[in-house]
Design a protein around this motif. Structure first.
Motif, short mmCIF file in Angstrom:
data_model
loop_
_atom_site.label_atom_id
_atom_site.label_comp_id
_atom_site.label_asym_id
_atom_site.label_seq_id
_atom_site.Cartn_x
_atom_site.Cartn_y
_atom_site.Cartn_z
N UNK A 229 0.14 -3.88 9.33
CA UNK A 229 1.40 -3.70 8.41
C UNK A 229 1.90 -2.08 8.61
N UNK A 230 1.05 -1.31 8.53
CA UNK A 230 1.34 0.36 8.60
C UNK A 230 1.84 0.57 9.75
N UNK A 231 1.38 0.14 11.11
CA UNK A 231 2.05 0.63 12.20
C UNK A 231 3.53 0.06 12.63
N UNK A 232 3.57 -1.38 12.17
CA UNK A 232 4.82 -2.17 12.42
C UNK A 232 5.86 -1.81 11.35
N UNK A 233 5.49 -1.49 10.24
CA UNK A 233 6.54 -1.09 9.22
C UNK A 233 6.95 0.26 9.59
N UNK A 234 6.24 1.17 9.90
CA UNK A 234 6.77 2.62 10.51
C UNK A 234 7.82 2.40 11.70
N UNK A 235 7.32 1.45 12.74
CA UNK A 235 8.13 1.26 13.57
C UNK A 235 9.56 0.35 13.32
N UNK B 177 15.30 -4.52 7.52
CA UNK B 177 14.04 -3.76 7.14
C UNK B 177 13.48 -4.25 5.64
N UNK B 178 14.36 -4.44 4.63
CA UNK B 178 14.00 -4.93 3.30
C UNK B 178 13.07 -6.35 3.45
N UNK B 179 13.29 -7.19 4.29
CA UNK B 179 12.66 -8.44 4.45
C UNK B 179 11.46 -8.01 4.98
N UNK B 180 11.41 -7.26 6.10
CA UNK B 180 10.17 -6.88 6.98
C UNK B 180 9.35 -6.08 6.19
N UNK B 181 9.52 -5.15 5.45
CA UNK B 181 8.78 -4.40 4.41
C UNK B 181 8.30 -5.38 3.40
#
Length: 134
Positions: A26-32, A53-57
């Motif tokens: 979650x951390x790595x892909x959110x930053x990406x 990005x809102x959906x993804x986060x």
């Protein structure tokens, strides 16, 4: 505080490993997602980018919450994480590979499929989230 430490010590290793992997993914892909949507090459903010990005986060935050539930032995969290790993991580990696030819996505899909899913299916994990009959 002491009761929490004892509960954490009783948590099986596969459960701890699965929760850790979920948080790291979650951390790595959110930053990406934020970087590659808003900052990479030609940065521009668009409505589609903001929605993605809102959906993804939100999805990643839900996975982290489910990882916490897994540590506490919640059955719903194991089921949610299995769906998340197979549906989102593997599925999104396949979409990125097919449409954008992004080979780096294979790493995330492989970690989800070959590490996270087996950890969630291990007997120790199932026993941790399934109460024993009395």
């Amino acid at each position: 505080m002491a009761a929490q430490n004892v509960a954490l010590l009783r948590t099986p290793v596969p459960v701890l490993a699965a929760a850790t992997i979920v948080v790291l993914l979650a951390a790595v892909t959110s930053c990406g997602a934020v970087y590659f949507t808003f900052l990479w090459q030609h940065p521009r903010v668009s409505a589609a980018g903001l929605i993605f990005v809102t959906f993804f986060l939100g999805l990643k935050a839900s996975a982290v919450i489910a990882a916490g539930g897994l540590l506490r032995g919640r059955r719903w969290s194991r089921r949610l994480l299995l769906g998340y790993a197979l549906g989102w991580e593997v599925g999104f990696s396949a979409v990125k590979l097919m449409f954008w030819h992004e080979r780096a996505a294979l790493v995330f899909g492989a970690v989800a499929l070959l590490v996270l899913v087996p950890l969630l299916l291990m007997p120790a994990t199932r026993q941790h989230v399934t109460p024993e009959p009395r």
